[in-house]
Write a protein that holds these residues in place. Structure first.
Motif, PDB file in Angstrom:
ATOM      1  N   GLU A  19      -8.935   4.117  -5.950  1.00  0.00           N
ATOM      2  CA  GLU A  19      -7.564   3.755  -3.966  1.00  0.00           C
ATOM      3  C   GLU A  19      -8.163   4.902  -3.879  1.00  0.00           C
ATOM      4  O   GLU A  19      -7.157   5.404  -4.299  1.00  0.00           O
ATOM      5  CB  GLU A  19      -7.020   2.597  -4.080  1.00  0.00           C
ATOM      6  CG  GLU A  19      -6.662   2.660  -3.149  1.00  0.00           C
ATOM      7  CD  GLU A  19      -7.993   2.374  -2.133  1.00  0.00           C
ATOM      8  OE1 GLU A  19      -8.667   2.831  -1.536  1.00  0.00           O
ATOM      9  OE2 GLU A  19      -8.088   0.262  -1.665  1.00  0.00           O
ATOM     10  N   PRO A  43      -3.823  -6.194  -1.641  1.00  0.00           N
ATOM     11  CA  PRO A  43      -2.463  -4.874  -2.272  1.00  0.00           C
ATOM     12  C   PRO A  43      -1.891  -6.058  -3.137  1.00  0.00           C
ATOM     13  O   PRO A  43      -1.811  -7.765  -3.376  1.00  0.00           O
ATOM     14  CB  PRO A  43      -1.895  -5.489  -0.807  1.00  0.00           C
ATOM     15  CG  PRO A  43      -3.209  -5.673   0.265  1.00  0.00           C
ATOM     16  CD  PRO A  43      -3.820  -6.578  -0.164  1.00  0.00           C
ATOM     17  N   ALA A  81      -1.123 -10.293   1.503  1.00  0.00           N
ATOM     18  CA  ALA A  81      -2.083 -10.094   0.869  1.00  0.00           C
ATOM     19  C   ALA A  81      -3.222 -11.085   0.511  1.00  0.00           C
ATOM     20  O   ALA A  81      -4.048 -11.043  -0.050  1.00  0.00           O
ATOM     21  CB  ALA A  81      -1.243  -9.453  -0.547  1.00  0.00           C
ATOM     22  N   ARG A 128       2.013   0.919   0.755  1.00  0.00           N
ATOM     23  CA  ARG A 128       2.060  -1.066   0.985  1.00  0.00           C
ATOM     24  C   ARG A 128       3.086  -1.478   1.707  1.00  0.00           C
ATOM     25  O   ARG A 128       3.940  -2.035   1.463  1.00  0.00           O
ATOM     26  CB  ARG A 128       1.910  -1.483  -0.566  1.00  0.00           C
ATOM     27  CG  ARG A 128       1.281  -2.602  -0.298  1.00  0.00           C
ATOM     28  CD  ARG A 128       1.043  -3.854  -1.877  1.00  0.00           C
ATOM     29  NE  ARG A 128       0.856  -2.907  -2.749  1.00  0.00           N
ATOM     30  CZ  ARG A 128       0.606  -2.468  -3.927  1.00  0.00           C
ATOM     31  NH1 ARG A 128       1.932  -2.495  -4.598  1.00  0.00           N
ATOM     32  NH2 ARG A 128      -0.303  -1.645  -4.534  1.00  0.00           N
ATOM     33  N   ARG A 151      -4.290   5.432  -0.162  1.00  0.00           N
ATOM     34  CA  ARG A 151      -2.821   5.846  -0.295  1.00  0.00           C
ATOM     35  C   ARG A 151      -3.497   7.597   0.340  1.00  0.00           C
ATOM     36  O   ARG A 151      -2.541   8.290   0.934  1.00  0.00           O
ATOM     37  CB  ARG A 151      -2.823   6.058  -1.529  1.00  0.00           C
ATOM     38  CG  ARG A 151      -1.922   4.677  -1.547  1.00  0.00           C
ATOM     39  CD  ARG A 151      -1.810   4.299  -2.910  1.00  0.00           C
ATOM     40  NE  ARG A 151      -1.126   2.874  -3.850  1.00  0.00           N
ATOM     41  CZ  ARG A 151       0.208   2.314  -3.177  1.00  0.00           C
ATOM     42  NH1 ARG A 151       1.392   3.625  -2.824  1.00  0.00           N
ATOM     43  NH2 ARG A 151       0.381   1.429  -3.685  1.00  0.00           N
ATOM     44  N   ARG A 183     -11.733  -0.840  -5.197  1.00  0.00           N
ATOM     45  CA  ARG A 183     -12.400  -1.334  -3.950  1.00  0.00           C
ATOM     46  C   ARG A 183     -13.634  -0.392  -3.774  1.00  0.00           C
ATOM     47  O   ARG A 183     -13.820   0.467  -3.963  1.00  0.00           O
ATOM     48  CB  ARG A 183     -10.979  -0.506  -2.257  1.00  0.00           C
ATOM     49  CG  ARG A 183      -9.806  -1.723  -3.068  1.00  0.00           C
ATOM     50  CD  ARG A 183      -9.202  -1.538  -1.512  1.00  0.00           C
ATOM     51  NE  ARG A 183      -7.648  -2.089  -1.773  1.00  0.00           N
ATOM     52  CZ  ARG A 183      -7.962  -3.186  -1.138  1.00  0.00           C
ATOM     53  NH1 ARG A 183      -9.033  -3.894  -0.932  1.00  0.00           N
ATOM     54  NH2 ARG A 183      -6.563  -3.851  -1.234  1.00  0.00           N
ATOM     55  N   GLU A 226       2.134  -4.410   3.047  1.00  0.00           N
ATOM     56  CA  GLU A 226       1.685  -5.478   3.562  1.00  0.00           C
ATOM     57  C   GLU A 226       2.048  -6.835   2.781  1.00  0.00           C
ATOM     58  O   GLU A 226       3.125  -6.185   2.066  1.00  0.00           O
ATOM     59  CB  GLU A 226       0.066  -6.556   3.633  1.00  0.00           C
ATOM     60  CG  GLU A 226      -0.825  -5.232   3.721  1.00  0.00           C
ATOM     61  CD  GLU A 226      -1.183  -4.213   2.892  1.00  0.00           C
ATOM     62  OE1 GLU A 226      -0.478  -3.584   2.222  1.00  0.00           O
ATOM     63  OE2 GLU A 226      -2.234  -3.477   3.315  1.00  0.00           O
ATOM     64  N   SER A 279       5.559  -4.089  -3.287  1.00  0.00           N
ATOM     65  CA  SER A 279       5.469  -3.254  -1.768  1.00  0.00           C
ATOM     66  C   SER A 279       6.412  -2.223  -1.592  1.00  0.00           C
ATOM     67  O   SER A 279       6.897  -1.662  -2.429  1.00  0.00           O
ATOM     68  CB  SER A 279       5.769  -4.701  -0.073  1.00  0.00           C
ATOM     69  OG  SER A 279       7.211  -4.545  -0.005  1.00  0.00           O
ATOM     70  N   TYR A 300       3.431  -8.943  -6.869  1.00  0.00           N
ATOM     71  CA  TYR A 300       3.059  -8.026  -5.661  1.00  0.00           C
ATOM     72  C   TYR A 300       4.681  -6.875  -5.876  1.00  0.00           C
ATOM     73  O   TYR A 300       5.434  -7.698  -5.510  1.00  0.00           O
ATOM     74  CB  TYR A 300       3.339  -9.083  -4.765  1.00  0.00           C
ATOM     75  CG  TYR A 300       3.337  -8.492  -3.818  1.00  0.00           C
ATOM     76  CD1 TYR A 300       2.008  -7.923  -3.220  1.00  0.00           C
ATOM     77  CD2 TYR A 300       4.128  -7.691  -2.684  1.00  0.00           C
ATOM     78  CE1 TYR A 300       1.744  -6.936  -2.088  1.00  0.00           C
ATOM     79  CE2 TYR A 300       4.061  -7.359  -1.143  1.00  0.00           C
ATOM     80  CZ  TYR A 300       2.774  -7.080  -1.325  1.00  0.00           C
ATOM     81  OH  TYR A 300       2.196  -6.284  -0.083  1.00  0.00           O
ATOM     82  N   TYR A 352     -10.744  -5.438   6.176  1.00  0.00           N
ATOM     83  CA  TYR A 352      -9.770  -5.230   6.799  1.00  0.00           C
ATOM     84  C   TYR A 352      -9.718  -5.018   8.417  1.00  0.00           C
ATOM     85  O   TYR A 352      -8.557  -5.500   8.703  1.00  0.00           O
ATOM     86  CB  TYR A 352      -9.593  -3.973   6.218  1.00  0.00           C
ATOM     87  CG  TYR A 352      -8.395  -4.395   5.008  1.00  0.00           C
ATOM     88  CD1 TYR A 352      -7.001  -4.000   5.445  1.00  0.00           C
ATOM     89  CD2 TYR A 352      -9.267  -3.840   4.034  1.00  0.00           C
ATOM     90  CE1 TYR A 352      -6.106  -4.217   3.928  1.00  0.00           C
ATOM     91  CE2 TYR A 352      -8.722  -4.347   2.688  1.00  0.00           C
ATOM     92  CZ  TYR A 352      -6.961  -4.209   3.183  1.00  0.00           C
ATOM     93  OH  TYR A 352      -5.993  -4.367   1.273  1.00  0.00           O
TER      94      TYR A 352
END
Length: 179
Positions: free
Chosen positions: A33, A12, A140, A133, A36, A85, A135, A129, A127, A93
């Motif tokens: 992706e 992520p 990640a 998301r 979501r 992905r 994580e 979040s 990055y 995962y």
């Protein structure tokens, strides 16, 4: 169609969606992706975090969606089709959280093979979040490690994309594809 299906993978917040959006703007066939979308649809049905509350159901929905993307990509009238992905992400995962899963997951990975896999490394500086998301950056990094192990385990050659501007990253990917 005899096109090449190219998957962009990484943990992520590593820049996958940004690269897909940029490729789309440049006129390439791309698939976003879908996690979501699955998460938002579950929230509409009253499940706040489907991945955390019902990980197998979440993974089954992702698997179905990613198989659909693969099949649709095969029919695109484009030299290259890019996907944010791939199917093995689901297994990575599930392995990360230690969940068991039916054989249909590994069978799907064996039956739906991609032509190129580009791996984006963890990149703490970009990055972020958000509500989908959840994580941490450290998680990640762990996801990145599981993705690497899973895709390699299915025999893929992973091409790591350097940390750089989105334009430079896309140029790197396209130059590798044109070789």
């Amino acid at each position: 169609m005899n096109n090449k299906i190219v998957v962009i993978i990484g943990g992520p917040g590593s820049g996958k969606s940004t690269i897909i959006e940029y490729l789309t703007q440049k006129g390439y066939s791309c698939y976003p992706e879908i996690s979501r979308q699955v998460t938002l649809e579950a929230r509409e049905q009253g499940i706040d975090q489907l991945f955390l509350e019902q990980p197998l159901l979440f993974s089954e929905l992702l698997l179905k969606g990613r198989i659909n993307q693969y099949q649709a990509a095969k029919h695109e009238d484009s030299k290259f089709v890019f996907i944010d992905r791939g199917i093995p992400d689901v297994i990575a995962y599930m392995d990360l959280i230690g969940d068991s899963y039916p054989e249909m997951f590994t069978n799907a990975c064996d039956e739906h093979r991609y032509d190129h896999i580009f791996l984006l490394p963890p990149w703490e500086e970009i990055y972020v979040s958000d509500s989908e998301r959840y994580e941490s950056y450290e998680q990640a990094v762990q996801i990145h490690e599981h993705l690497t192990k899973t895709y390699s385990g299915f025999g893929y050659n992973l091409i790591e994309v350097p940390k750089d501007t989105v334009e430079a990253r896309v140029d790197f990917i396209l130059s590798h594809l044109e070789k």
